[in-house]
Design a protein around this motif. Structure first.
Motif, PDB file in Angstrom:
ATOM      1  N   PHE A   1     121.161 -46.053-124.873  1.00 25.02           N
ATOM      2  CA  PHE A   1     120.673 -46.243-126.228  1.00 25.02           C
ATOM      3  C   PHE A   1     120.459 -47.726-126.492  1.00 25.02           C
ATOM      4  CE2 PHE A   1     125.254 -46.238-126.264  1.00 25.02           C
ATOM      5  CZ  PHE A   1     125.587 -47.319-127.054  1.00 25.02           C
ATOM      6  N   THR A   2     119.632 -47.978-127.454  1.00 31.44           N
ATOM      7  CA  THR A   2     119.426 -49.337-127.928  1.00 31.44           C
ATOM      8  C   THR A   2     120.012 -49.434-129.321  1.00 31.44           C
ATOM      9  OG1 THR A   2     117.410 -49.623-126.649  1.00 31.44           O
ATOM     10  CG2 THR A   2     117.752 -51.111-128.498  1.00 31.44           C
ATOM     11  N   LEU A   3     120.951 -50.316-129.508  1.00 28.61           N
ATOM     12  CA  LEU A   3     121.530 -50.491-130.825  1.00 28.61           C
ATOM     13  C   LEU A   3     120.519 -51.135-131.757  1.00 28.61           C
ATOM     14  CD1 LEU A   3     125.107 -51.855-130.082  1.00 28.61           C
ATOM     15  CD2 LEU A   3     124.439 -49.535-130.615  1.00 28.61           C
ATOM     16  N   GLN A   4     120.607 -50.801-133.012  1.00 25.97           N
ATOM     17  CA  GLN A   4     119.764 -51.488-133.976  1.00 25.97           C
ATOM     18  C   GLN A   4     120.230 -52.934-134.097  1.00 25.97           C
ATOM     19  OE1 GLN A   4     121.142 -48.847-137.218  1.00 25.97           O
ATOM     20  NE2 GLN A   4     121.481 -50.748-138.363  1.00 25.97           N
ATOM     21  N   ALA A   5     119.382 -53.768-134.635  1.00 22.86           N
ATOM     22  CA  ALA A   5     119.720 -55.175-134.755  1.00 22.86           C
ATOM     23  C   ALA A   5     120.962 -55.350-135.634  1.00 22.86           C
ATOM     24  CB  ALA A   5     118.542 -55.935-135.352  1.00 22.86           C
ATOM     25  N   ILE A   6     121.814 -56.290-135.244  1.00 26.60           N
ATOM     26  CA  ILE A   6     123.018 -56.597-136.010  1.00 26.60           C
ATOM     27  C   ILE A   6     122.812 -57.953-136.682  1.00 26.60           C
ATOM     28  CG2 ILE A   6     125.494 -57.046-135.863  1.00 26.60           C
ATOM     29  CD1 ILE A   6     125.573 -55.220-133.439  1.00 26.60           C
ATOM     30  N   ASP A   7     123.038 -57.993-137.977  1.00 25.25           N
ATOM     31  CA  ASP A   7     122.797 -59.221-138.726  1.00 25.25           C
ATOM     32  C   ASP A   7     124.055 -60.069-138.902  1.00 25.25           C
ATOM     33  OD1 ASP A   7     120.097 -58.618-139.104  1.00 25.25           O
ATOM     34  OD2 ASP A   7     120.540 -57.362-140.848  1.00 25.25           O
ATOM     35  N   ALA A   8     125.205 -59.528-138.544  1.00 24.19           N
ATOM     36  CA  ALA A   8     126.466 -60.252-138.742  1.00 24.19           C
ATOM     37  C   ALA A   8     126.928 -60.862-137.429  1.00 24.19           C
ATOM     38  CB  ALA A   8     127.536 -59.309-139.279  1.00 24.19           C
ATOM     39  N   PRO A   9     126.937 -62.190-137.312  1.00 24.44           N
ATOM     40  CA  PRO A   9     127.477 -62.795-136.084  1.00 24.44           C
ATOM     41  C   PRO A   9     128.977 -62.561-135.997  1.00 24.44           C
ATOM     42  CG  PRO A   9     127.044 -64.483-137.729  1.00 24.44           C
ATOM     43  CD  PRO A   9     126.503 -63.201-138.287  1.00 24.44           C
ATOM     44  N   GLY A  10     129.494 -62.513-134.785  1.00 19.97           N
ATOM     45  CA  GLY A  10     130.925 -62.337-134.598  1.00 19.97           C
ATOM     46  C   GLY A  10     131.234 -61.554-133.347  1.00 19.97           C
ATOM     47  N   TYR A  11     132.507 -61.276-133.150  1.00 18.81           N
ATOM     48  CA  TYR A  11     132.975 -60.504-132.004  1.00 18.81           C
ATOM     49  C   TYR A  11     133.305 -59.096-132.487  1.00 18.81           C
ATOM     50  CZ  TYR A  11     133.253 -65.011-129.677  1.00 18.81           C
ATOM     51  OH  TYR A  11     132.937 -66.237-129.142  1.00 18.81           O
ATOM     52  N   HIS A  12     132.410 -58.169-132.218  1.00 23.23           N
ATOM     53  CA  HIS A  12     132.532 -56.796-132.679  1.00 23.23           C
ATOM     54  C   HIS A  12     132.956 -55.894-131.516  1.00 23.23           C
ATOM     55  CE1 HIS A  12     130.555 -58.623-136.007  1.00 23.23           C
ATOM     56  NE2 HIS A  12     129.351 -58.649-135.448  1.00 23.23           N
ATOM     57  N   GLN A  13     133.438 -54.687-131.834  1.00 26.12           N
ATOM     58  CA  GLN A  13     133.924 -53.756-130.816  1.00 26.12           C
ATOM     59  C   GLN A  13     133.065 -52.504-130.781  1.00 26.12           C
ATOM     60  OE1 GLN A  13     136.467 -54.558-128.671  1.00 26.12           O
ATOM     61  NE2 GLN A  13     136.374 -56.554-129.704  1.00 26.12           N
ATOM     62  N   LEU A  14     132.536 -52.204-129.608  1.00 25.49           N
ATOM     63  CA  LEU A  14     131.729 -51.004-129.397  1.00 25.49           C
ATOM     64  C   LEU A  14     132.562 -49.980-128.635  1.00 25.49           C
ATOM     65  CD1 LEU A  14     128.956 -49.533-129.512  1.00 25.49           C
ATOM     66  CD2 LEU A  14     128.422 -50.644-127.333  1.00 25.49           C
ATOM     67  N   GLU A  15     132.753 -48.798-129.224  1.00 25.85           N
ATOM     68  CA  GLU A  15     133.482 -47.707-128.582  1.00 25.85           C
ATOM     69  C   GLU A  15     132.459 -46.696-128.079  1.00 25.85           C
ATOM     70  OE1 GLU A  15     136.020 -46.197-131.617  1.00 25.85           O
ATOM     71  OE2 GLU A  15     137.035 -48.118-131.939  1.00 25.85           O
ATOM     72  N   VAL A  16     132.332 -46.598-126.757  1.00 30.23           N
ATOM     73  CA  VAL A  16     131.319 -45.724-126.181  1.00 30.23           C
ATOM     74  C   VAL A  16     131.788 -45.240-124.815  1.00 30.23           C
ATOM     75  CG1 VAL A  16     130.074 -47.725-125.245  1.00 30.23           C
ATOM     76  CG2 VAL A  16     128.891 -45.548-125.453  1.00 30.23           C
ATOM     77  N   ASP A  17     131.594 -43.947-124.592  1.00 29.73           N
ATOM     78  CA  ASP A  17     131.845 -43.399-123.255  1.00 29.73           C
ATOM     79  C   ASP A  17     133.272 -43.669-122.773  1.00 29.73           C
ATOM     80  OD1 ASP A  17     130.520 -41.798-121.497  1.00 29.73           O
ATOM     81  OD2 ASP A  17     129.591 -43.414-120.356  1.00 29.73           O
ATOM     82  N   GLY A  18     134.224 -43.650-123.694  1.00 26.86           N
ATOM     83  CA  GLY A  18     135.606 -43.905-123.314  1.00 26.86           C
ATOM     84  C   GLY A  18     135.924 -45.361-123.046  1.00 26.86           C
ATOM     85  N   ARG A  19     135.005 -46.244-123.362  1.00 28.29           N
ATOM     86  CA  ARG A  19     135.203 -47.676-123.121  1.00 28.29           C
ATOM     87  C   ARG A  19     135.186 -48.435-124.440  1.00 28.29           C
ATOM     88  NH1 ARG A  19     130.371 -49.621-119.919  1.00 28.29           N
ATOM     89  NH2 ARG A  19     131.582 -51.525-119.670  1.00 28.29           N
ATOM     90  N   ASP A  20     135.920 -49.530-124.476  1.00 29.88           N
ATOM     91  CA  ASP A  20     135.859 -50.473-125.586  1.00 29.88           C
ATOM     92  C   ASP A  20     135.176 -51.735-125.072  1.00 29.88           C
ATOM     93  OD1 ASP A  20     137.122 -48.925-127.514  1.00 29.88           O
ATOM     94  OD2 ASP A  20     139.110 -49.523-126.812  1.00 29.88           O
ATOM     95  N   ILE A  21     134.028 -52.046-125.658  1.00 27.77           N
ATOM     96  CA  ILE A  21     133.242 -53.199-125.222  1.00 27.77           C
ATOM     97  C   ILE A  21     133.196 -54.213-126.359  1.00 27.77           C
ATOM     98  CG2 ILE A  21     130.997 -54.005-124.394  1.00 27.77           C
ATOM     99  CD1 ILE A  21     130.446 -51.155-123.436  1.00 27.77           C
ATOM    100  N   THR A  22     133.584 -55.444-126.066  1.00 28.00           N
ATOM    101  CA  THR A  22     133.415 -56.516-127.046  1.00 28.00           C
ATOM    102  C   THR A  22     131.965 -56.973-127.020  1.00 28.00           C
ATOM    103  OG1 THR A  22     135.694 -57.266-126.793  1.00 28.00           O
ATOM    104  CG2 THR A  22     134.127 -58.839-127.719  1.00 28.00           C
ATOM    105  N   VAL A  23     131.340 -56.997-128.188  1.00 28.34           N
ATOM    106  CA  VAL A  23     129.951 -57.442-128.311  1.00 28.34           C
ATOM    107  C   VAL A  23     129.952 -58.743-129.116  1.00 28.34           C
ATOM    108  CG1 VAL A  23     127.616 -56.850-129.029  1.00 28.34           C
ATOM    109  CG2 VAL A  23     129.194 -55.043-128.304  1.00 28.34           C
ATOM    110  N   ALA A  24     129.660 -59.845-128.440  1.00 31.13           N
ATOM    111  CA  ALA A  24     129.586 -61.148-129.094  1.00 31.13           C
ATOM    112  C   ALA A  24     128.169 -61.330-129.618  1.00 31.13           C
ATOM    113  CB  ALA A  24     129.950 -62.256-128.125  1.00 31.13           C
ATOM    114  N   VAL A  25     127.991 -61.253-130.919  1.00 31.42           N
ATOM    115  CA  VAL A  25     126.672 -61.366-131.535  1.00 31.42           C
ATOM    116  C   VAL A  25     126.529 -62.787-132.070  1.00 31.42           C
ATOM    117  CG1 VAL A  25     125.106 -60.451-133.277  1.00 31.42           C
ATOM    118  CG2 VAL A  25     126.718 -58.924-132.123  1.00 31.42           C
ATOM    119  N   ALA A  26     125.567 -63.514-131.540  1.00 28.62           N
ATOM    120  CA  ALA A  26     125.446 -64.943-131.816  1.00 28.62           C
ATOM    121  C   ALA A  26     124.195 -65.261-132.616  1.00 28.62           C
ATOM    122  CB  ALA A  26     125.411 -65.723-130.504  1.00 28.62           C
ATOM    123  N   PRO A  27     124.232 -66.318-133.418  1.00 29.39           N
ATOM    124  CA  PRO A  27     122.997 -66.829-134.013  1.00 29.39           C
ATOM    125  C   PRO A  27     122.032 -67.260-132.922  1.00 29.39           C
ATOM    126  CG  PRO A  27     124.938 -67.846-135.015  1.00 29.39           C
ATOM    127  CD  PRO A  27     125.411 -67.111-133.793  1.00 29.39           C
TER     128      PRO A  27
END
Length: 675
Positions: A105-131
């Protein structure tokens, strides 16, 4: 095994088989060098069987649980899965995402910068969203054409006698420069060195970039004049005697620590405890390294942890744990020194901003660290092993360079979620308004040299530049700091454009800004997005360049240079002097004929004027050029032949800045770049 098979696997492992030198000529890494680099990376390929095994291990790397993205742009984590995924934002919010089982899948655009957590397929993925870009001058809320100066911290002098400068002298100098109109003060690296070994004083070969050089601590500013008195009376000469100064300072700090333990009020001790909690296990690991190294160095002269008894080489082993328990007070002393240093750097930044500097301190991140140091001992999985960082042959170093330092492993970066890189950035940014990243070309590739090989037997190793640039942008906004990248040397195509697009300022140095005909670039043609400088710590100050003192050193050190070649160097410099004076005159910074080679004051005045007129949003006039000095802080390629990293300024800052020549240069900068 065919050469093609070896080269194909090297490329898979991130090693560039083909590259271009500084002249644009194509080069190819030899099979022997490829095998040596692969061996050091833990991917031996001497035989077909080894190659098959190494290729299998390279392909079996676990999927990292960390990824980066850019604000406002959709991204694809990859992988399969069914049903829903959940994205938890750093601020506590969340959103559900539906997975296409066929293509991920393609996530929709995220407008909030930061270190977010994606829970998918039994995994926890840190997503660093940067300016999209790093923090900028415009975001400071000030006018975009600022100026500052740069100083070698150890060279500063204060009103009180001391053998070298520290954070107290830095705070005083920052306050004086802020009052004179400077917006920034760039400093040489303040990373932790080796407290027990006074011979290791190069700021670009640190033991750890996560902590500070405790020698620079200013106890009196934090503990008061009684508890914090270092008791030093010796001022020292024009050159620092590190062999004498370091043991004296460490002994003085131990006396301060003794008074602190018995006399410090509870509120002060509580600050130390909070610092220890904040910096966590890494702080204790660094302090333990210092304690062990002090013993091992005094007993056997051990330079790094590789020379220690084998049981102590494991930072988590029982012998190291037992040493920590038996020498708890010594470990606590080194923690105490780190706290003093951290407080001192924070106070220097406060002094800069209190004096009106919108940026304040610009700290410096060295390209690597000593392989025998604290980071390599306490966090060995972060780093390359068996490889040093250096540079291929270029116009200045015909045989290439081995800098004797190591740095992060690209595979370890991905596997650890860039933990070491982020810790390094945060250490540099926590008490600064800007950060200079040494040899920022390493974000894309680094020239690595196997231990025991010559610099010409190295190769370029690639790095995940997109991820690293995004993390720099994100952290720069979280700390509110500008980012400058030292982009000098053999620059790969498109590198500067990528840095500029990401808001990282490259460096334009006056002495290098010449075209093929030898003409110097006019100030209006300089890049607004770059940091403009007259010179750097690795180059001669303008006065020395005008006199040709750097040529004198080159002739002195290069005994193979013929008389004809030496004469050609001096003729070329005479032509360059003429061209530089013509550029100064065209910019309205000079009048009349060019001065003789031994007349430097009007040349330095013109250089300051010219720098102020450049289109660059940030201009840095190093203190050597502000004061018209001739001594070069560091001469690359030398160790004992030239007094590197030892020179002190001729007096306290306030006295130096009140001379007519310096006042003229300050007035010129303030006219061209009013704050």
């Amino acid at each position: 095994m065919s050469a093609a098979d070896l080269e194909a696997f090297a490329a898979e492992a991130g090693i560039a088989v083909d590259w271009e030198d500084v002249h644009g000529a194509p080069q190819r890494v030899s099979p022997g060098a490829l095998r040596a680099v692969l061996q050091a990376l833990g991917l031996p390929a001497d035989t077909d069987a080894q190659l098959r095994d190494s290729r299998g291990r390279l392909g079996e790397a676990p999927r990292p649980n960390f990824m980066t993205a850019e604000v406002g742009k959709p991204f694809r984590p990859g992988g399969g899965g069914r049903g829903l995924a959940r994205l938890r934002f750093e601020d506590g919010g969340a959103m559900d995402l539906r997975i296409d089982p066929g293509s991920g899948f393609t996530l929709q655009a995220i407008d909030a910068p930061g270190y977010h957590q994606l829970e998918v397929d039994g995994r926890d993925i840190t997503v660093a969203v940067a300016p999209a870009r790093a923090f900028s001058i415009n975001e400071l809320g000030t006018q975009p054409r600022l100026w500052g100066t740069a100083v070698q911290l150890y060279g500063l002098k204060g009103r009180d006698a001391a053998p070298f400068g520290g954070f107290g002298e830095l705070a005083a100098f920052a306050a004086v420069m802020g009052q004179r109109g400077a917006a920034a003060l760039a400093v040489s690296p303040v990373h932790a060195l080796f407290a027990a070994d006074p011979g290791r004083f190069s700021p670009y070969a640190p033991s750890s970039r996560l902590f500070l050089n405790g020698l620079y601590a200013d106890p009196a500013a934090i503990l008061g004049p009684v508890l914090g008195d270092l008791g030093e009376q010796a001022e020292g000469g024009a050159l620092i005697d590190w062999d004498d100064a370091v043991p004296r300072r460490m002994a003085a700090l131990r006396r301060v620590y003794g008074r602190f333990k018995t006399q410090a009020p509870p509120a002060i001790k509580a600050k130390l405890r909070r610092f220890v909690e904040e910096r966590g296990p890494d702080l204790r690991g660094h302090a333990l390294f210092e304690a062990i190294h002090s013993v091992q160095f005094s007993q056997s002269g051990a330079r790094g942890w590789q020379d220690w008894p084998a049981p102590l080489q494991d930072c988590a082993g029982q012998p190291a744990t037992a040493f920590a328990a038996e020498n708890a007070d010594d470990v606590e002393f080194h923690i105490f020194v780190q706290w003093l240093a951290d407080e001192g750097l924070a106070r220097a930044q406060s002094a800069a901003q209190g004096a009106g500097m919108p940026i304040g301190l610009i700290t410096d991140v060295a390209v690597g660290m000593d392989p025998g140091g604290s980071h390599a001992w306490s966090r060995p999985a972060d780093l390359l092993s068996g490889l040093n960082v250096g540079a291929p042959p270029d116009a200045f170093q015909a045989n290439g360079q081995d800098w004797g330092v190591t740095t992060f492993s690209p595979r370890a970066l991905a596997a650890s979620g860039y933990a070491g890189f982020l810790a390094t950035l945060r250490s540099a940014m926590r008490h600064a308004g800007g950060v200079r990243i040494d040899h920022i070309l390493g974000l894309r590739r680094l020239w690595v040299v196997p231990h025991g090989a010559g610099p010409m037997e190295g190769a370029y190793l690639s790095y995940p530049m997109k991820d690293l640039m995004r993390l720099i942008a994100l952290e720069s906004h979280r700390y509110g700091v500008l980012v400058i990248g030292e982009d000098l040397g053999t620059v790969p195509a498109g590198m500067r454009e990528t840095l500029d697009a990401g808001g990282v300022r490259g460096m334009q140095v006056l002495l290098f800004e010449q075209n093929e005909q030898g003409r110097f670039k006019p100030p209006g043609a300089w890049s607004p997005g770059a940091c403009a400088l007259t010179t750097t710590h690795d180059l001669p100050p303008i006065a020395a360049w005008w006199r040709g003192l750097d040529i004198d050193w080159r002739i002195k050190l290069n005994t193979d240079l013929s008389a004809e070649q030496a004469a050609e160097l001096r003729t070329d410099r005479a032509n360059q002097r003429t061209a530089l004076w013509e550029a100064f005159s065209a910019a309205g910074c000079a009048k009349g004929p060019a001065p003789a080679a031994d007349i430097t004051e009007p040349v330095v005045d013109a250089a300051a004027c010219f720098l102020g007129k450049t289109a660059s949003e940030l201009a840095i006039l190093p203190v050597e050029d502000l004061l018209g000095l001739e001594a070069q802080p560091n001469l690359p390629g030398t160790t004992t032949e030239h007094p590197n990293w030892r020179r002190r300024l001729p007096g306290p800052a306030a006295d130096l800045l009140d001379t007519p020549a310096v006042a003229r240069r300050l007035a010129q900068l303030n006219r061209e770049r009013p704050r």
